[in-house]
Write a protein that holds these residues in place. Structure first.
Motif, PDB file in Angstrom:
ATOM      1  N   GLU A  60      12.092   3.493  -0.952  1.00 46.96           N
ATOM      2  CA  GLU A  60      11.029   4.383  -0.478  1.00 46.96           C
ATOM      3  C   GLU A  60      10.183   4.934  -1.631  1.00 46.96           C
ATOM      4  OE1 GLU A  60      12.476   7.237   2.356  1.00 46.96           O
ATOM      5  OE2 GLU A  60      13.936   5.795   3.104  1.00 46.96           O
ATOM      6  N   ARG A  67      10.115  -0.512  -5.662  1.00 52.56           N
ATOM      7  CA  ARG A  67      10.683  -0.924  -4.365  1.00 52.56           C
ATOM      8  C   ARG A  67      11.153  -2.376  -4.410  1.00 52.56           C
ATOM      9  NH1 ARG A  67       5.901   1.721  -2.427  1.00 52.56           N
ATOM     10  NH2 ARG A  67       5.039  -0.286  -1.787  1.00 52.56           N
ATOM     11  N   LYS A  86      16.183  -3.707   5.696  1.00 51.78           N
ATOM     12  CA  LYS A  86      15.312  -2.805   4.930  1.00 51.78           C
ATOM     13  C   LYS A  86      14.708  -3.518   3.725  1.00 51.78           C
ATOM     14  CE  LYS A  86      17.502   1.605   5.925  1.00 51.78           C
ATOM     15  NZ  LYS A  86      18.067   2.807   5.333  1.00 51.78           N
ATOM     16  N   ASN A 132       6.383  -1.880   5.393  1.00 55.71           N
ATOM     17  CA  ASN A 132       7.489  -1.613   4.483  1.00 55.71           C
ATOM     18  C   ASN A 132       8.295  -0.396   4.938  1.00 55.71           C
ATOM     19  OD1 ASN A 132       6.092   0.677   3.548  1.00 55.71           O
ATOM     20  ND2 ASN A 132       5.299  -0.378   1.746  1.00 55.71           N
ATOM     21  N   VAL A 133       9.314  -0.059   4.175  1.00 54.44           N
ATOM     22  CA  VAL A 133      10.217   1.047   4.511  1.00 54.44           C
ATOM     23  C   VAL A 133       9.471   2.369   4.624  1.00 54.44           C
ATOM     24  CG1 VAL A 133      12.221   2.349   3.690  1.00 54.44           C
ATOM     25  CG2 VAL A 133      12.188  -0.108   3.462  1.00 54.44           C
TER      26      VAL A 133
END
Length: 159
Positions: A60, A67, A86, A132-133
């Motif tokens: 994150e 990341r 994830k 993305n996360v």
């Protein structure tokens, strides 16, 4: 140099990930970003499962490179299948962000994930983007789309 210390270096590297920027500027500096990138990369090289939780937090991070290396390191260490989901969007979005070396790392990691990555790759191709996360939508370039099509073809032949 830290690699030679092996698992003894893990607490220091985890601390380096968590440490705030000590420069007087409110903006992130390149050394601080480089510190986090190198710490995530080294944690993957060492391979201690103690690093999994801090690396999951780095998925994150505000910087794409941090990341990406967190995702690659988590794969090197080995994580549960429920946590792999994830990592996959970061690998796909990493194809868009980096240079040829980063692109190669992402393709190699997605290849190793094989069938676990396939539905995510197909979805990214259909949507022409990946989330993305952090919930950011990353739109895929034509070059990335072509790379993903080639990867699907390769995985289909091997699977």
């Amino acid at each position: 140099a830290l690699l030679k210390f092996g698992k003894d270096a893990v607490p220091l590297l985890i601390e380096a990930l968590a440490r705030r920027n000590y420069t007087p500027s409110i903006y992130e500096t390149n050394p601080s970003i480089r510190r986090r990138v190198e710490a995530t990369r080294l944690l993957g090289e060492i391979g201690d499962p103690e690093a999994i939780r801090p690396l999951l937090k780095r998925l994150e991070d505000e910087e794409w490179e941090v990341r990406l290396y967190a995702a690659l390191s988590l794969l090197k260490i080995g994580i549960d299948k429920d946590k792999i989901i994830k990592v996959i969007p970061e690998l796909i979005s990493g194809l868009n962000e980096g240079d040829w070396y980063t692109h190669g790392l992402c393709i190699e990691a997605l290849s190793e994930l094989n069938s676990a990555a396939l539905p995510y790759i197909e979805n990214a191709l259909n949507e022409r983007k990946v989330e993305n996360v952090r919930g950011e939508k990353v739109y895929l370039s034509e070059a990335v789309i072509e790379s993903l099509k080639e990867l699907i073809e390769r995985l289909s032949k091997n699977g």
